[in-house]
Scaffold this motif. Sequence first.
Motif, PDB file in Angstrom:
ATOM      1  N   GLY A 392      39.217 -61.234-108.391  1.00 43.56           N
ATOM      2  CA  GLY A 392      40.037 -62.331-108.621  1.00 43.56           C
ATOM      3  C   GLY A 392      41.019 -62.029-109.608  1.00 43.56           C
ATOM      4  O   GLY A 392      40.796 -61.026-110.712  1.00 43.56           O
ATOM      5  N   ALA A 398      42.108 -70.726-108.705  1.00 43.24           N
ATOM      6  CA  ALA A 398      41.686 -70.354-107.405  1.00 43.24           C
ATOM      7  C   ALA A 398      42.624 -70.462-106.308  1.00 43.24           C
ATOM      8  O   ALA A 398      42.655 -69.785-105.325  1.00 43.24           O
ATOM      9  CB  ALA A 398      40.362 -71.313-106.841  1.00 43.24           C
ATOM     10  N   ASN A 401      44.337 -67.016-106.157  1.00 47.83           N
ATOM     11  CA  ASN A 401      43.361 -66.017-105.664  1.00 47.83           C
ATOM     12  C   ASN A 401      43.501 -65.983-103.966  1.00 47.83           C
ATOM     13  O   ASN A 401      43.388 -65.339-103.395  1.00 47.83           O
ATOM     14  CB  ASN A 401      42.004 -65.990-105.973  1.00 47.83           C
TER      15      ASN A 401
END
Length: 542
Positions: A392, A398, A401
């Motif tokens: 990541g 998130a 990623n």
Amino acid sequence: MNTLSRRFSFSSVCRPKSLGQELADWADRFGSRPALADGRRCLTYTELHRRVEAIARGLHARGIRPGMRAILQFPNSMEFVLACFACLRLGVIPVLTLPAWREADLDSFCDAVTPAVYFAPNRHAGYGYLPMMRAMQARHDSLVLLASDAEAPGVAALEEIEAEGAGAGRDGSADLPHPSPDSAALVIMTGGTTNLPKMVPKIHNQYMAAAAASALRLGMTKDSVYLVTLPIGHHFSMGCPGILGAFSLGAKAVIAQSPSFDTVFDLVERERVTHMPAVPPLLRAWADAREFDDTDLSSLELVQVGGGPLDAETLAEAEKRLGCGISQAYGFTEGCVCYSECGPEAARDEGQRQGLPLFEEDELRVVDSAGRDLPPGEEGELLFRGPCLLSGYFMQDAGTNAQWLTPDGWYRSGDIAAWTEDGRIRIVGRLKDIINRAGEKFSARENELRLLQHPAAAGCAVVGVPDRMLGERQCVFILPAGEERPGLAEIRAWLAERGAAPFKLPDQLEYVNEWPVTAVGKLDKRKLTLMAQEQGRQARGR
């Protein structure tokens, strides 16, 4: 066997050591051998290790602790290597930035990274960094230490920190634990689609394994001399094979403060350089310089070229004029690299036929928009998976990623590729809206957002345009808000005043009365690129 075709098992080269432990091991093994030089100074492996240990102790004495982060903005210099390895030894994570970054780049960057230490030169290339360093510290509470290559009010000199650490002796703070080999060692920037570049964390043992294997793949030995010609904070210069790869063999790394042919060629002759990296525009400039330059380059064995498309004509001409092999390096800071063979094979498919991945465990796929694998000859997006792939991005959400990493562990490169019949990858283009100017990558959106604030612009678009010397030049298109049409010099100065780094300033400016659009009504940047190319040809013809 041609070493440039050799692939390694990751487990055979990965060692359970941090980079600080590796430096201690190199000092034990290679001792008095020259490790690092810059044309004026030279350090042996023993001297390099001793100085790094002292700086690490000095940082610790000033309250810097493992897990903290440091901005490292030194240019190509010994100070960069000393500060970087001191952080690695202490377990502080250096985030490698470019000397060309200015306040606008660093401000949002500090918000995301929350650094405790900021390393930068007092002055470099005519620019004074101290006001910027102090401004960052005033705005960001996390910054507790400013360190430079010279003493100044409120700023510690690196030599001062080193002297404090050396005075501490080898007890007390000297007993600093090494960070875990499986932890993040450093962070390297790579091109992003937002104002903040993507930050790639490099794991101690993974990064060292890739650098060591790369050095062997490129035919380096303990007697090799590696010249750092590109910005030292780049993945290319650090670990591809870079300084780390040279050190893994007990070879010598030499730092060039400028990539200009006169600086580089002089160092090749004096230091008997065997290996060095380049980006395509630099390779062209070096080859052109040999028309009138007669420096002795006979020690050169290999120039590795990456960071952008390389045409077959340039490759062949450079190989002839520089008198050495040319190997293409294709890959991603995120964790994969392929090296091509030298000679006629390297010039096939206009230079875009790539070599084999470094590790046996590396996997490549070419897929369509539905994620289905494509047969040879059909173009799709290139995906990668392997032992050095990041899990990541550093300090990013998130969503970022998920944009680049699939749920089953594949990295979406954004590059358009096709398999050749003999199982190689041919790079066709890219999906990313990234400008790749002379090897420096940045988002077109950065200047688009800035220029939308210009009173003369009702709208703007930025595209990369193929350029023989730069690889890509940056062309700005402006839809005027009125009669005012500032020239290129004025736009460049306006952007610079708002913190744009020098390499992010446009090379070409065009005005449009309306935007070209696709069949679904979206801005057609491909058409803009063709328009920029035509305008460029007309300008050269005048």
